[in-house]
Write a protein that holds these residues in place. Structure first.
Motif, PDB file in Angstrom:
ATOM      1  N   VAL A  21       0.847  -1.200   0.000  1.00  0.00           N
ATOM      2  CA  VAL A  21       0.000   0.000   0.000  1.00  0.00           C
ATOM      3  C   VAL A  21       0.880   1.247   0.000  1.00  0.00           C
ATOM      4  O   VAL A  21       0.617   2.218  -0.722  1.00  0.00           O
ATOM      5  N   ALA A  22       1.963   1.235   0.788  1.00  0.00           N
ATOM      6  CA  ALA A  22       2.871   2.391   0.837  1.00  0.00           C
ATOM      7  C   ALA A  22       3.544   2.615  -0.516  1.00  0.00           C
ATOM      8  O   ALA A  22       3.663   3.761  -0.971  1.00  0.00           O
ATOM      9  N   ILE A  23       3.959   1.556  -1.167  1.00  0.00           N
ATOM     10  CA  ILE A  23       4.600   1.687  -2.486  1.00  0.00           C
ATOM     11  C   ILE A  23       3.633   2.308  -3.486  1.00  0.00           C
ATOM     12  O   ILE A  23       4.012   3.217  -4.248  1.00  0.00           O
ATOM     13  N   PHE A  24       2.403   1.873  -3.498  1.00  0.00           N
ATOM     14  CA  PHE A  24       1.456   2.410  -4.462  1.00  0.00           C
ATOM     15  C   PHE A  24       1.003   3.819  -4.096  1.00  0.00           C
ATOM     16  O   PHE A  24       0.668   4.607  -4.978  1.00  0.00           O
ATOM     17  N   ARG A  25       1.024   4.172  -2.820  1.00  0.00           N
ATOM     18  CA  ARG A  25       0.731   5.562  -2.458  1.00  0.00           C
ATOM     19  C   ARG A  25       1.868   6.475  -2.879  1.00  0.00           C
ATOM     20  O   ARG A  25       1.634   7.628  -3.267  1.00  0.00           O
ATOM     21  N   ILE A  26       3.088   5.995  -2.806  1.00  0.00           N
ATOM     22  CA  ILE A  26       4.224   6.778  -3.306  1.00  0.00           C
ATOM     23  C   ILE A  26       4.049   7.018  -4.794  1.00  0.00           C
ATOM     24  O   ILE A  26       4.284   8.124  -5.288  1.00  0.00           O
ATOM     25  N   SER A  27       3.608   6.006  -5.512  1.00  0.00           N
ATOM     26  CA  SER A  27       3.364   6.153  -6.944  1.00  0.00           C
ATOM     27  C   SER A  27       2.283   7.194  -7.210  1.00  0.00           C
ATOM     28  O   SER A  27       2.428   8.029  -8.114  1.00  0.00           O
ATOM     29  N   ASP A  28       1.209   7.165  -6.437  1.00  0.00           N
ATOM     30  CA  ASP A  28       0.141   8.166  -6.602  1.00  0.00           C
ATOM     31  C   ASP A  28       0.654   9.568  -6.310  1.00  0.00           C
ATOM     32  O   ASP A  28       0.328  10.526  -7.026  1.00  0.00           O
ATOM     33  N   ASP A  29       1.464   9.702  -5.253  1.00  0.00           N
ATOM     34  CA  ASP A  29       2.010  11.019  -4.911  1.00  0.00           C
ATOM     35  C   ASP A  29       2.949  11.529  -5.996  1.00  0.00           C
ATOM     36  O   ASP A  29       2.927  12.723  -6.336  1.00  0.00           O
ATOM     37  N   LEU A  30       3.757  10.652  -6.554  1.00  0.00           N
ATOM     38  CA  LEU A  30       4.655  11.071  -7.643  1.00  0.00           C
ATOM     39  C   LEU A  30       3.862  11.494  -8.874  1.00  0.00           C
ATOM     40  O   LEU A  30       4.239  12.452  -9.554  1.00  0.00           O
ATOM     41  N   ARG A  31       2.764  10.783  -9.165  1.00  0.00           N
ATOM     42  CA  ARG A  31       1.941  11.168 -10.307  1.00  0.00           C
ATOM     43  C   ARG A  31       1.319  12.542 -10.072  1.00  0.00           C
ATOM     44  O   ARG A  31       1.271  13.376 -10.971  1.00  0.00           O
TER      45      ARG A  31
ATOM     46  N   LEU B 114       2.543  14.954  -8.168  1.00  0.00           N
ATOM     47  CA  LEU B 114       3.614  15.946  -8.306  1.00  0.00           C
ATOM     48  C   LEU B 114       3.933  16.228  -9.767  1.00  0.00           C
ATOM     49  O   LEU B 114       4.147  17.376 -10.160  1.00  0.00           O
ATOM     50  N   ARG B 115       3.962  15.160 -10.575  1.00  0.00           N
ATOM     51  CA  ARG B 115       4.241  15.339 -11.997  1.00  0.00           C
ATOM     52  C   ARG B 115       3.144  16.161 -12.667  1.00  0.00           C
ATOM     53  O   ARG B 115       3.421  17.067 -13.460  1.00  0.00           O
ATOM     54  N   GLN B 116       1.894  15.884 -12.322  1.00  0.00           N
ATOM     55  CA  GLN B 116       0.795  16.628 -12.930  1.00  0.00           C
ATOM     56  C   GLN B 116       0.805  18.089 -12.503  1.00  0.00           C
ATOM     57  O   GLN B 116       0.552  18.979 -13.318  1.00  0.00           O
ATOM     58  N   SER B 117       1.128  18.350 -11.239  1.00  0.00           N
ATOM     59  CA  SER B 117       1.180  19.747 -10.798  1.00  0.00           C
ATOM     60  C   SER B 117       2.358  20.471 -11.444  1.00  0.00           C
ATOM     61  O   SER B 117       2.252  21.648 -11.790  1.00  0.00           O
ATOM     62  N   HIS B 118       3.466  19.761 -11.641  1.00  0.00           N
ATOM     63  CA  HIS B 118       4.606  20.377 -12.317  1.00  0.00           C
ATOM     64  C   HIS B 118       4.271  20.681 -13.777  1.00  0.00           C
ATOM     65  O   HIS B 118       4.622  21.752 -14.290  1.00  0.00           O
ATOM     66  N   GLU B 119       3.570  19.753 -14.439  1.00  0.00           N
ATOM     67  CA  GLU B 119       3.161  19.999 -15.825  1.00  0.00           C
ATOM     68  C   GLU B 119       2.175  21.165 -15.906  1.00  0.00           C
ATOM     69  O   GLU B 119       2.225  21.956 -16.839  1.00  0.00           O
ATOM     70  N   ALA B 120       1.285  21.267 -14.930  1.00  0.00           N
ATOM     71  CA  ALA B 120       0.324  22.371 -14.928  1.00  0.00           C
ATOM     72  C   ALA B 120       1.034  23.700 -14.721  1.00  0.00           C
ATOM     73  O   ALA B 120       0.692  24.700 -15.362  1.00  0.00           O
ATOM     74  N   GLU B 121       2.029  23.732 -13.832  1.00  0.00           N
ATOM     75  CA  GLU B 121       2.784  24.965 -13.610  1.00  0.00           C
ATOM     76  C   GLU B 121       3.595  25.349 -14.838  1.00  0.00           C
ATOM     77  O   GLU B 121       3.708  26.528 -15.173  1.00  0.00           O
ATOM     78  N   SER B 122       4.151  24.371 -15.520  1.00  0.00           N
ATOM     79  CA  SER B 122       4.975  24.695 -16.690  1.00  0.00           C
ATOM     80  C   SER B 122       4.133  25.180 -17.857  1.00  0.00           C
ATOM     81  O   SER B 122       4.617  25.944 -18.685  1.00  0.00           O
ATOM     82  N   THR B 123       2.856  24.781 -17.932  1.00  0.00           N
ATOM     83  CA  THR B 123       2.009  25.300 -19.009  1.00  0.00           C
ATOM     84  C   THR B 123       1.486  26.691 -18.674  1.00  0.00           C
ATOM     85  O   THR B 123       1.251  27.487 -19.572  1.00  0.00           O
ATOM     86  N   ILE B 124       1.304  26.993 -17.382  1.00  0.00           N
ATOM     87  CA  ILE B 124       0.815  28.315 -16.986  1.00  0.00           C
ATOM     88  C   ILE B 124       1.935  29.350 -17.085  1.00  0.00           C
ATOM     89  O   ILE B 124       1.754  30.426 -17.632  1.00  0.00           O
ATOM     90  N   MET B 125       3.072  29.043 -16.543  1.00  0.00           N
ATOM     91  CA  MET B 125       4.199  29.978 -16.534  1.00  0.00           C
ATOM     92  C   MET B 125       5.339  29.383 -17.359  1.00  0.00           C
ATOM     93  O   MET B 125       6.084  28.543 -16.864  1.00  0.00           O
ATOM     94  N   PRO B 126       5.473  29.789 -18.615  1.00  0.00           N
ATOM     95  CA  PRO B 126       6.601  29.270 -19.389  1.00  0.00           C
ATOM     96  C   PRO B 126       7.919  29.774 -18.799  1.00  0.00           C
ATOM     97  O   PRO B 126       8.015  30.900 -18.308  1.00  0.00           O
ATOM     98  N   ARG B 127       8.898  28.942 -18.874  1.00  0.00           N
ATOM     99  CA  ARG B 127      10.202  29.296 -18.315  1.00  0.00           C
ATOM    100  C   ARG B 127      10.886  30.345 -19.192  1.00  0.00           C
ATOM    101  O   ARG B 127      10.794  30.327 -20.415  1.00  0.00           O
ATOM    102  N   ALA B 128      11.558  31.252 -18.515  1.00  0.00           N
ATOM    103  CA  ALA B 128      12.309  32.293 -19.237  1.00  0.00           C
ATOM    104  C   ALA B 128      13.603  31.677 -19.751  1.00  0.00           C
ATOM    105  O   ALA B 128      14.259  30.916 -19.062  1.00  0.00           O
ATOM    106  N   ARG B 129      13.934  32.004 -20.970  1.00  0.00           N
ATOM    107  CA  ARG B 129      15.181  31.508 -21.554  1.00  0.00           C
ATOM    108  C   ARG B 129      16.353  32.289 -20.989  1.00  0.00           C
ATOM    109  O   ARG B 129      16.259  33.497 -20.748  1.00  0.00           O
ATOM    110  N   PRO B 130      17.489  31.627 -20.812  1.00  0.00           N
ATOM    111  CA  PRO B 130      18.646  32.334 -20.254  1.00  0.00           C
ATOM    112  C   PRO B 130      19.149  33.461 -21.167  1.00  0.00           C
ATOM    113  O   PRO B 130      19.676  34.458 -20.702  1.00  0.00           O
ATOM    114  N   ASP B 131      18.977  33.340 -22.485  1.00  0.00           N
ATOM    115  CA  ASP B 131      19.485  34.398 -23.394  1.00  0.00           C
ATOM    116  C   ASP B 131      18.603  35.620 -23.398  1.00  0.00           C
ATOM    117  O   ASP B 131      19.000  36.687 -23.871  1.00  0.00           O
ATOM    118  N   GLU B 132      17.356  35.532 -22.862  1.00  0.00           N
ATOM    119  CA  GLU B 132      16.470  36.684 -22.814  1.00  0.00           C
ATOM    120  C   GLU B 132      16.734  37.567 -21.615  1.00  0.00           C
ATOM    121  O   GLU B 132      16.266  38.679 -21.538  1.00  0.00           O
TER     122      GLU B 132
END
Length: 126
Positions: A95-105, A107-125
């Protein structure tokens, strides 16, 4: 298309898609059924130990058979208790292993949502 967008509006088709593509893990729900089935098997073992001890005590009349049946009963019930504790630990591990998997999923979805809302600034800009 991300998995979250595919399965969000699909209804039962989205659920089937999640199950077929392993986007949604069902093991968390299934492990509870497996746990109770394992406890049932352990209870059958405990009842068989009690039956064996009673049968051993009734096999021959006298104090010797009763004195022999008592340690068999105690050792069998201790073994059943130890098996129940080990089975619980085994199932909690999964159960703990599969909850870790759910938590990682999540985190990945929230990271993808943040990256679509706020595009990263390029270092050359900068």
């Amino acid at each position: 298309m991300p998995a979250a967008k595919r399965s969000a509006g699909g209804g039962s088709a989205g659920l089937i898609w999640d199950l077929l593509t392993f986007d949604r893990l069902v093991t968390g729900q299934v492990i509870h059924l497996v746990y109770w089935a394992g406890l049932g098997v352990i209870a059958l073992f405990a009842f068989s130990v009690v039956g064996a001890a009673v049968g051993l005590a009734l096999k021959e009349p006298g104090l010797g058979s009763i004195l022999l049946a008592f340690p068999v009963l105690i050792a069998g019930l201790l073994a059943a208790g130890a098996m129940a504790l080990l089975w619980r630990a085994f199932c909690e591990f999964y159960v703990a292993i599969f909850r870790i998997s759910d938590d990682l999923r999540s985190l990945r979805q929230s990271h993808e949502a943040e990256s679509t809302i706020m595009p990263r600034a390029r270092p050359d800009e900068a």
